[in-house]
Design a protein around this motif. Structure first.
Motif, PDB file in Angstrom:
ATOM      1  N   THR A 127       0.807  -1.226   0.000  1.00  0.00           N
ATOM      2  CA  THR A 127       0.000   0.000   0.000  1.00  0.00           C
ATOM      3  C   THR A 127       0.837   1.270   0.000  1.00  0.00           C
ATOM      4  O   THR A 127       0.283   2.366  -0.073  1.00  0.00           O
ATOM      5  N   MET A 128       2.164   1.134   0.080  1.00  0.00           N
ATOM      6  CA  MET A 128       3.034   2.304   0.224  1.00  0.00           C
ATOM      7  C   MET A 128       3.952   2.454  -0.988  1.00  0.00           C
ATOM      8  O   MET A 128       4.389   1.462  -1.577  1.00  0.00           O
ATOM      9  N   ALA A 129       4.250   3.710  -1.335  1.00  0.00           N
ATOM     10  CA  ALA A 129       5.044   3.974  -2.533  1.00  0.00           C
ATOM     11  C   ALA A 129       6.007   5.135  -2.305  1.00  0.00           C
ATOM     12  O   ALA A 129       5.738   6.052  -1.521  1.00  0.00           O
ATOM     13  N   LEU A 130       7.107   5.082  -3.021  1.00  0.00           N
ATOM     14  CA  LEU A 130       8.086   6.166  -3.082  1.00  0.00           C
ATOM     15  C   LEU A 130       8.101   6.696  -4.504  1.00  0.00           C
ATOM     16  O   LEU A 130       8.002   5.915  -5.460  1.00  0.00           O
ATOM     17  N   ALA A 131       8.242   7.998  -4.681  1.00  0.00           N
ATOM     18  CA  ALA A 131       8.219   8.565  -6.030  1.00  0.00           C
ATOM     19  C   ALA A 131       9.145   9.761  -6.140  1.00  0.00           C
ATOM     20  O   ALA A 131       9.205  10.599  -5.232  1.00  0.00           O
ATOM     21  N   ILE A 132       9.855   9.832  -7.250  1.00  0.00           N
ATOM     22  CA  ILE A 132      10.601  11.034  -7.601  1.00  0.00           C
ATOM     23  C   ILE A 132      10.160  11.435  -9.005  1.00  0.00           C
ATOM     24  O   ILE A 132      10.103  10.602  -9.919  1.00  0.00           O
ATOM     25  N   ASN A 133       9.800  12.696  -9.171  1.00  0.00           N
ATOM     26  CA  ASN A 133       9.306  13.187 -10.451  1.00  0.00           C
ATOM     27  C   ASN A 133      10.453  13.559 -11.383  1.00  0.00           C
ATOM     28  O   ASN A 133      11.585  13.799 -10.949  1.00  0.00           O
ATOM     29  N   LEU A 143      16.706  17.556  -4.888  1.00  0.00           N
ATOM     30  CA  LEU A 143      16.286  16.162  -4.947  1.00  0.00           C
ATOM     31  C   LEU A 143      15.436  15.801  -3.748  1.00  0.00           C
ATOM     32  O   LEU A 143      15.841  16.004  -2.594  1.00  0.00           O
ATOM     33  N   HIS A 144      14.245  15.272  -4.009  1.00  0.00           N
ATOM     34  CA  HIS A 144      13.349  14.840  -2.943  1.00  0.00           C
ATOM     35  C   HIS A 144      12.510  13.666  -3.426  1.00  0.00           C
ATOM     36  O   HIS A 144      12.083  13.619  -4.583  1.00  0.00           O
ATOM     37  N   ILE A 145      12.296  12.738  -2.532  1.00  0.00           N
ATOM     38  CA  ILE A 145      11.503  11.542  -2.808  1.00  0.00           C
ATOM     39  C   ILE A 145      10.237  11.599  -1.968  1.00  0.00           C
ATOM     40  O   ILE A 145      10.302  11.799  -0.747  1.00  0.00           O
ATOM     41  N   HIS A 146       9.093  11.453  -2.614  1.00  0.00           N
ATOM     42  CA  HIS A 146       7.799  11.474  -1.937  1.00  0.00           C
ATOM     43  C   HIS A 146       7.516  10.104  -1.321  1.00  0.00           C
ATOM     44  O   HIS A 146       7.619   9.077  -1.994  1.00  0.00           O
ATOM     45  N   ILE A 147       7.119  10.092  -0.068  1.00  0.00           N
ATOM     46  CA  ILE A 147       6.736   8.872   0.637  1.00  0.00           C
ATOM     47  C   ILE A 147       5.254   9.006   0.983  1.00  0.00           C
ATOM     48  O   ILE A 147       4.869   9.917   1.715  1.00  0.00           O
ATOM     49  N   ASP A 148       4.426   8.106   0.451  1.00  0.00           N
ATOM     50  CA  ASP A 148       3.004   8.224   0.749  1.00  0.00           C
ATOM     51  C   ASP A 148       2.284   6.948   0.327  1.00  0.00           C
ATOM     52  O   ASP A 148       2.882   6.015  -0.221  1.00  0.00           O
ATOM     53  N   CYS A 149       0.976   6.956   0.567  1.00  0.00           N
ATOM     54  CA  CYS A 149       0.132   5.817   0.206  1.00  0.00           C
ATOM     55  C   CYS A 149       0.023   5.677  -1.315  1.00  0.00           C
ATOM     56  O   CYS A 149       0.070   6.671  -2.052  1.00  0.00           O
ATOM     57  N   LEU A 150      -0.150   4.451  -1.745  1.00  0.00           N
ATOM     58  CA  LEU A 150      -0.409   4.170  -3.147  1.00  0.00           C
ATOM     59  C   LEU A 150      -1.886   4.391  -3.434  1.00  0.00           C
ATOM     60  O   LEU A 150      -2.744   4.126  -2.582  1.00  0.00           O
ATOM     61  N   ALA A 151      -2.189   4.892  -4.618  1.00  0.00           N
ATOM     62  CA  ALA A 151      -3.591   5.058  -5.010  1.00  0.00           C
ATOM     63  C   ALA A 151      -4.262   3.683  -5.093  1.00  0.00           C
ATOM     64  O   ALA A 151      -3.654   2.717  -5.577  1.00  0.00           O
ATOM     65  N   GLU A 244       5.467  12.392 -14.087  1.00  0.00           N
ATOM     66  CA  GLU A 244       5.282  12.770 -12.688  1.00  0.00           C
ATOM     67  C   GLU A 244       4.761  11.547 -11.940  1.00  0.00           C
ATOM     68  O   GLU A 244       3.560  11.359 -11.742  1.00  0.00           O
ATOM     69  N   GLY A 245       5.696  10.662 -11.522  1.00  0.00           N
ATOM     70  CA  GLY A 245       5.312   9.414 -10.883  1.00  0.00           C
ATOM     71  C   GLY A 245       4.513   9.593  -9.612  1.00  0.00           C
ATOM     72  O   GLY A 245       3.806   8.667  -9.175  1.00  0.00           O
ATOM     73  N   GLU A 246       4.588  10.767  -9.031  1.00  0.00           N
ATOM     74  CA  GLU A 246       3.785  11.088  -7.852  1.00  0.00           C
ATOM     75  C   GLU A 246       2.292  10.893  -8.123  1.00  0.00           C
ATOM     76  O   GLU A 246       1.503  10.717  -7.189  1.00  0.00           O
ATOM     77  N   GLU A 247       1.903  10.890  -9.409  1.00  0.00           N
ATOM     78  CA  GLU A 247       0.497  10.693  -9.767  1.00  0.00           C
ATOM     79  C   GLU A 247      -0.038   9.344  -9.300  1.00  0.00           C
ATOM     80  O   GLU A 247      -1.253   9.161  -9.175  1.00  0.00           O
ATOM     81  N   LEU A 248       0.847   8.378  -9.060  1.00  0.00           N
ATOM     82  CA  LEU A 248       0.417   7.046  -8.634  1.00  0.00           C
ATOM     83  C   LEU A 248       0.182   6.970  -7.129  1.00  0.00           C
ATOM     84  O   LEU A 248      -0.330   5.959  -6.634  1.00  0.00           O
ATOM     85  N   GLN A 249       0.547   8.025  -6.432  1.00  0.00           N
ATOM     86  CA  GLN A 249       0.284   8.092  -5.005  1.00  0.00           C
ATOM     87  C   GLN A 249      -1.057   8.769  -4.744  1.00  0.00           C
ATOM     88  O   GLN A 249      -1.615   9.428  -5.619  1.00  0.00           O
ATOM     89  N   ASP A 250      -1.548   8.601  -3.539  1.00  0.00           N
ATOM     90  CA  ASP A 250      -2.800   9.234  -3.127  1.00  0.00           C
ATOM     91  C   ASP A 250      -2.536   9.969  -1.823  1.00  0.00           C
ATOM     92  O   ASP A 250      -2.427   9.350  -0.759  1.00  0.00           O
ATOM     93  N   HIS A 251      -2.427  11.296  -1.889  1.00  0.00           N
ATOM     94  CA  HIS A 251      -2.087  12.068  -0.704  1.00  0.00           C
ATOM     95  C   HIS A 251      -3.241  12.134   0.295  1.00  0.00           C
ATOM     96  O   HIS A 251      -3.042  12.530   1.450  1.00  0.00           O
TER      97      HIS A 251
END
Length: 276
Positions: A127-133, A143-151, A244-251
């Motif tokens: 259920t968890m994902a890391l993303a860098i755009n 440089l920053h990596i987003h840590i959040d839930c997966l959509a 923008e791989g962050e699109e696969l996360q759900d904030h």
């Protein structure tokens, strides 16, 4: 969204011009449009506070030896960012491929527990994902990596795609964008180095890395072995895909309502919020 793949015959100068236009016209407008906000927070505040006063505020953590800081993003209940403490612009920065480069993704996966603490309960690794755009799909030049839930819809799609994902690259369509997927084995990402895996698949990494986005999703492979799915998308100017791989996360972390686990009674981490 209609998918249009950019063919190799598109002249490089035309592609570059379209990339710039897409980035200007539809790039994310966040953090007051200042692309150096994250760098200023980490360099001017978090690191000096950690070194001088042994407190990372406003960050949640700073590890100068390993080259990263952790900051609670103001968007979303559970989203954190792992940010380089050295001046590293992003996925296009050649320093991330150096043998001495910090293991940013390995560090980011170790911070997933912070997100779960914010939710108040554990969840499966899937259920968890890391993303860098990509360079064209981000708002910050640090440089920053987003840590959040997966959509939730991506969770379902990847579950059924697992048997087709091996150690090579497999095409997957997610959110109407064509990604490549490959398999990583192991319970942690330590030493997996997704940036190097991407670079090894490119003809000219120095030129191409900035056009790519990477997403890492925890998984359990058929047979029960833990691992990760590494996803790569690249900028496709004609279809407006800014990678923008962050699109696969759900904030909003809606998946937390469907897959609750063991309650976390305490939140042991400092909850440092990104200032407005």
């Amino acid at each position: 969204m209609k998918r249009v793949l950019l063919g190799a015959a598109v002249p490089a100068m035309l592609a570059a011009g379209i990339l710039l236009t897409v980035a200007r016209a539809s790039g994310p407008a966040r953090l007051n449009n200042d692309p150096n906000v994250l760098w200023s927070i980490v360099h001017d505040r978090c690191v000096p506070n950690q070194v001088g006063e042994n407190t990372p505020a406003p960050c949640a953590a700073v590890d100068t030896d390993r080259g990263y800081a952790v900051l609670k993003d103001r968007r979303g209940l559970a989203q954190y960012l792992v940010i380089a403490t050295d001046r590293v612009t992003g996925i296009e920065d050649p320093s991330i491929l150096s043998p001495a480069a910090p293991d940013y993704f390995g560090a980011a996966w170790h911070q997933v527990d912070r997100s779960l603490a914010r939710l108040g309960h554990t969840m499966p690794r899937e259920t968890m994902a890391l993303a860098i755009n990509s360079q064209y799909g981000r708002s910050q030049n640090q440089l920053h990596i987003h840590i959040d839930c997966l959509a939730p819809n991506i969770r379902v799609a990847l579950h059924w795609a697992r048997p087709q994902i091996g150690h090579g690259w497999t095409r997957l369509v997610l959110n109407d964008h064509t990604y490549r997927a490959t398999r990583i084995d192991g319970n942690s990402l330590d030493g997996a180095y997704p940036f190097r895996r991407l670079a090894a698949s490119l003809a000219d990494p120095a030129r191409e890395m900035g056009e790519h986005t990477l997403v890492v999703v925890g998984t359990v492979w058929p047979g029960g072995r833990p691992g990760f799915i590494l996803l790569d998308d690249m900028v496709k100017p004609l279809s407006g895909d800014r990678a923008e791989g962050e699109e696969l996360q759900d904030h909003a972390c809606r998946i937390g309502h469907f897959e609750p686990g063991r309650a976390i009674q305490e939140q042991p981490y400092q909850q440092a919020m990104l200032p407005d």
